[in-house]
Structures are given as C-alpha cells and as structure tokens.
Write an enzyme that holds these catalytic residues in place. Structure first.
Site, PDB file in Angstrom:
ATOM      1  N   ARG A  45      39.782  38.761  42.544  1.00 28.89           N
ATOM      2  CA  ARG A  45      38.318  38.938  41.734  1.00 28.89           C
ATOM      3  C   ARG A  45      37.376  39.328  42.921  1.00 28.89           C
ATOM      4  O   ARG A  45      36.263  40.027  42.738  1.00 28.89           O
ATOM      5  CB  ARG A  45      38.022  37.243  41.088  1.00 28.89           C
ATOM      6  CG  ARG A  45      38.915  37.179  40.174  1.00 28.89           C
ATOM      7  CD  ARG A  45      38.605  35.798  39.467  1.00 28.89           C
ATOM      8  NE  ARG A  45      37.333  35.843  38.656  1.00 28.89           N
ATOM      9  CZ  ARG A  45      37.471  35.843  37.308  1.00 28.89           C
ATOM     10  NH1 ARG A  45      38.464  35.668  36.770  1.00 28.89           N
ATOM     11  NH2 ARG A  45      36.276  35.946  36.718  1.00 28.89           N
TER      12      ARG A  45
ATOM     13  N   TYR B 192      51.445  36.296  39.772  1.00 28.15           N
ATOM     14  CA  TYR B 192      51.591  37.487  40.011  1.00 28.15           C
ATOM     15  C   TYR B 192      50.861  37.937  41.508  1.00 28.15           C
ATOM     16  O   TYR B 192      50.198  36.900  42.071  1.00 28.15           O
ATOM     17  CB  TYR B 192      50.804  38.465  39.020  1.00 28.15           C
ATOM     18  CG  TYR B 192      49.503  37.912  38.864  1.00 28.15           C
ATOM     19  CD1 TYR B 192      48.458  38.393  39.516  1.00 28.15           C
ATOM     20  CD2 TYR B 192      49.126  37.159  37.694  1.00 28.15           C
ATOM     21  CE1 TYR B 192      47.082  38.153  39.343  1.00 28.15           C
ATOM     22  CE2 TYR B 192      47.961  36.747  37.170  1.00 28.15           C
ATOM     23  CZ  TYR B 192      46.713  37.328  38.277  1.00 28.15           C
ATOM     24  OH  TYR B 192      45.534  37.036  37.825  1.00 28.15           O
TER      25      TYR B 192
ATOM     26  N   ASP C 213      31.417  36.527  28.376  1.00 26.89           N
ATOM     27  CA  ASP C 213      31.660  35.213  28.002  1.00 26.89           C
ATOM     28  C   ASP C 213      30.512  34.455  27.283  1.00 26.89           C
ATOM     29  O   ASP C 213      30.725  33.497  26.689  1.00 26.89           O
ATOM     30  CB  ASP C 213      31.958  34.358  29.138  1.00 26.89           C
ATOM     31  CG  ASP C 213      33.780  34.431  29.720  1.00 26.89           C
ATOM     32  OD1 ASP C 213      34.151  35.239  29.056  1.00 26.89           O
ATOM     33  OD2 ASP C 213      33.971  33.854  30.660  1.00 26.89           O
TER      34      ASP C 213
END
Ligand SMILES: Cc1cc2nc3c(=O)[nH]c(=O)nc-3n(C[C@H](O)[C@H](O)[C@H](O)COP(=O)(O)OP(=O)(O)OC[C@H]3O[C@@H](n4cnc5c(N)ncnc54)[C@H](O)[C@@H]3O)c2cc1C
Length: 401
Positions: free
Chosen positions: A112, A219, A297
């Site tokens: 991120r 991952y 969000d």
C-alpha cells in the site's frame, strides 16, 4: 482567532487515502485546482498489501500512473481457495496473463505504501496541493461556495469531496452520526520477510485458506520480498477503544494452530501484526449534499473479502472527475451517484457473501458449498467466470459519462 482564507475557484478533497489521492489526480488532470487536506502529520499508508484487480488498474492506466506503479507490483499466477488443513484446492483459476487476455489489464499485488507514494508523486506533478495536519471539523454550504471548517481556520471552496474513510466526519455531518456496525469479524494483517519463512514454500498465488469461522489470505509483495497475510476470525464483539490495535503474534499463531504448513510457516515468521475491526454501514440514502460529495469508504465501506474496497474508491474517482469535467456540479453529483451506487452496493453484498463461503458457515453444508464451487470451476466454469466478469470486467473508463 479564526482566520478566514479566501481561495480561488477550486475543489477541496478531505483525506489523502487511496480514494482521495486518485480523485485529486483525476481532477487535476481535468484542469481543476485541487487541495487535499489530510489530518495525519505525515503521508503514509499502513504496512500491508493490496490486491489491485483489472477494473482498478484500468483507471490507473487512464490517469497515466500505471507505468510508475508497475515496477512495485507482484503479478500472481493463480487465484486459489484451499482447505485450511489439507491444502486441497477447492478453486484454482489462472490470473497472470489470463487477466490481460480477458480484461485488458493486469491483476497486481502491491504494498500500500508503494501505491500511495506513486499517487502522491503523480498528484504533486499535476500541481495538487497536499496539506498535512489539517483535520476537517465541519462544512457549511453557502449560496455559491462551501465553507470548510478546520481547527484554526476556515477555507472557502467551490466543491468539497469527503474521501475521509470509514469513520468519515463529512458523512456524519451530511447524514447524522451513526456508529459503524461491527460485522463480527476482525482481521489480523502483516507482511513477513521471505527470509523469515522456513520449512514451507509459499506459492506465487493469491490464496484464500478456508476454515471454520476463520480464513487467511496469503500473497507476495515487492517482487517476492514479502508475503502479505490477512487472517480473519469471527468475534462476537470488538473490545477495544480504537478500530485498529497492535496485535500479539503469539495469540495470532495460536488461533491458526494446526493449519496447513504454508499458513503456519508464514505466521511463525511474523514479527508484528495489527488487528482491524471490520465495520460495515447500511446503504446511505444519498452521497451528496449540495456542493459536498462522498467517495470511497466514506460512502460504501465493505468487507475485504472480494479485495475491492480500494478498487471501488479508484473507480469512484474516475467517474466523479469525469462527470465534474462535463457537467455542472449538481448534475455531476447526481450522475456520479446513479452510476456508482448500484455497483458499490452489489460488490458490498458479494463481499459479505464470501464471508460465509470462506468460513464454511453451516458445518457440512458450508463444506459442500466449497466442494460445489470446485466442481463448477471444472465443469461449469462459465458460472464463476460470469461472476468475476461482473467485477473485473467492469470498465469505468469506457463508460459514456
Ligand atoms: C484487511 C483489509 C484488507 C483489504 N484489502 C483490500 C484489497 O486487497 N484490495 C482493495 O481494493 N481493497 C482492500 N481493502 C479495502 C481498502 O483498504 C479500503 O477500501 C480503501 O483503503 C479505502 O480508501 P479511502 O481513500 O476511501 O479511505 P482511507 O484509506 O481510509 O483514507 C481516508 C483518509 O482520510 C483521512 N481523514 C479521515 N478523517 C479526516 C478528517 N476529518 N480530516 C482530514 N483527513 C481525514 C485519513 O487520515 C485517511 O488518510 C482492504 C481493507 C482491509 C481492512
């Protein structure tokens, strides 16, 4: 003394998260003057990974940042759902080149912080003014502008975008205070250096490990330097003050004790972890109030079980900047909500449905559902593919806005 600052015609974005920055970039590219107000004292993102599906990557391509982002990405080869103990594959689908062939864009894993950094850089190159330590306390719609209230000053702008996340202050002012609904799920997150992982080799895939009332996602990130994990468990309540807490790695390991060696090897190598309360909200009656609009969000938080929250915010950013370029703000906001709300609501629902699938709800029936998914993927792949097409094949850059 509250100082009144008069600004030139422009747009203020509240929140320098992935949604706010992508919107700021899109708007700056359309010629708007954009200021981003971020409450944090520095620009940073949580130390965790993100899956970026083709529907989001297409927007990043359209905004001209995909080339800068690509070197940070890991391209997973397959998407798998595996049994938490035996490791048996319930579902095993190709990603990698297949995604480009089918959807015209890659499926990426990225840290991120890397995505955030490239968005910040692109925003700054396009003249976006990102201001830190600027906590927005309120807003007031006036006849021909919006007043934005900060701790020590009031700003004036043409339009205000609330991209301030799941605990959005702007939404609260627009629609009234309403506590987020705890979904009964908590997520532990962490990134584990590959050198710490002993005794099992982690496959280069996006893997969901499904188990009763728990699941884990693993991952790779940064060219395989780290394995990212999200370990989700059901909990009756959230007993902390904050919605994000530092977690105890020993407790985490004990919760996933006896799981497949690929899972336990990752958790054994984990040095630190954070815990998130996963919160939801009902569908909002509206996303805008005169000159103020919500994004990401702030208006549609979702469980991370389709890995689509940031992707939806990125799609929002494209549609909102595109409609504002073409129309007056009232029509643009109306069109934006009309185009985005059904899509975001459908993905919210699919994310909730996946919780019950991954957690084998209903005992043997839950297991049976996973088995059926495996059979469908072998003999009736069209059913699964059409579900994925509706998510990954949705191309906002091709919409007639
Ligand atoms: C465990 C987990 C895994 C996930 N994995 C994925 C994934 O793989 N793929 C995916 O697409 N999505 C994923 N998501 C969802 C994704 O993280 C979010 O949907 C996305 O980050 C939302 O972005 P945003 O910009 O809307 O909000 P945020 O990222 O929350 O940004 C809001 C910003 O606003 C700032 N702010 C808040 N209030 C104020 C204020 N009053 N004044 C000024 N600034 C303010 C905050 O400091 C913050 O910087 C995951 C989520 C979780 C919890």
């Amino acid at each position: 003394m509250v100082e009144q600052v008069k600004l030139a015609e422009h747009i203020i974005v509240v929140g320098a998260g992935i949604g706010g920055l992508t919107a700021a970039l899109g708007l700056a590219k359309q010629g708007f003057t954009v200021v981003v107000l971020e409450q944090a004292p520095e620009l940073s993102e949580v130390g965790a990974g993100l899956q970026l599906s083709p529907n989001a990557v297409k927007v990043l391509q359209a905004f001209g940042v995909a080339d800068a982002i690509e070197p940070h990405c890991f391209t997973p080869q397959r998407a798998c759902i595996r049994d938490h103990r035996s490791g048996r594959h319930y579902l095993d689908m190709p990603l990698g080149r297949e995604m480009v062939k089918r959807y015209g864009a890659q499926y990426w894993h990225i840290h991120r912080a890397d995505l955030h950094q490239e968005l910040v850089r692109a925003c700054q190159q396009h003249g976006v003014d990102i201001q830190l330590n600027q906590r927005v306390m309120g807003y007031r719609n006036e006849k021909d502008h919006v007043k934005v209230l900060l701790e020590k000053q009031t700003l004036r702008t043409d339009l205000l975008i609330g991209a301030d996340g799941v605990h959005s202050q702007i939404r609260e002012l627009m629609l009234g205070a309403q506590a987020p609904i705890f979904t009964g799920q908590v997520a532990w997150r962490g990134t584990v250096p590959i050198a710490n992982i002993k005794g099992a080799s982690v496959q280069p895939n996006a893997t969901v490990w499904a188990g009763p009332h728990q699941h884990m996602v693993t991952y790779y990130l940064r060219g395989g330097e780290f394995v990212n994990f999200i370990a989700v468990e059901e909990q009756a309540s959230w007993r902390y003050e904050s919605w994000r807490e530092e977690g105890d790695t020993e407790v985490l390991r004990s919760k996933f004790h006896g799981w497949h060696p690929e899972v336990t090897a990752v958790l054994d190598g984990c040095e630190s972890t954070f815990l998130w309360a996963l919160n939801g909200r009902p569908v909002l009656p509206t996303w805008h109030d005169d000159r103020v609009v919500l994004l990401g969000d702030a208006c549609h938080p979702m469980l991370p079980f389709m890995a689509q929250g940031a992707a939806m915010a990125i799609e929002d950013a494209f549609v909102l900047s595109g409609t504002l370029e073409k129309y007056d703000y009232e029509y643009a906001f109306m069109k934006y909500e009309k185009l985005r709300k059904p899509r975001a609501t459908a993905v919210q629902k699919q994310s909730r449905d996946n919780a019950s699938l991954y957690h084998m709800h209903g005992g043997w029936q839950g297991r049976l559902k996973l088995e059926a998914l495996g059979v469908a993927s072998k003999y009736a792949n069209g059913i699964i593919q059409s579900k994925l097409d509706s998510i990954y094949g949705h191309d906002v850059t091709a919409l007639r806005l």
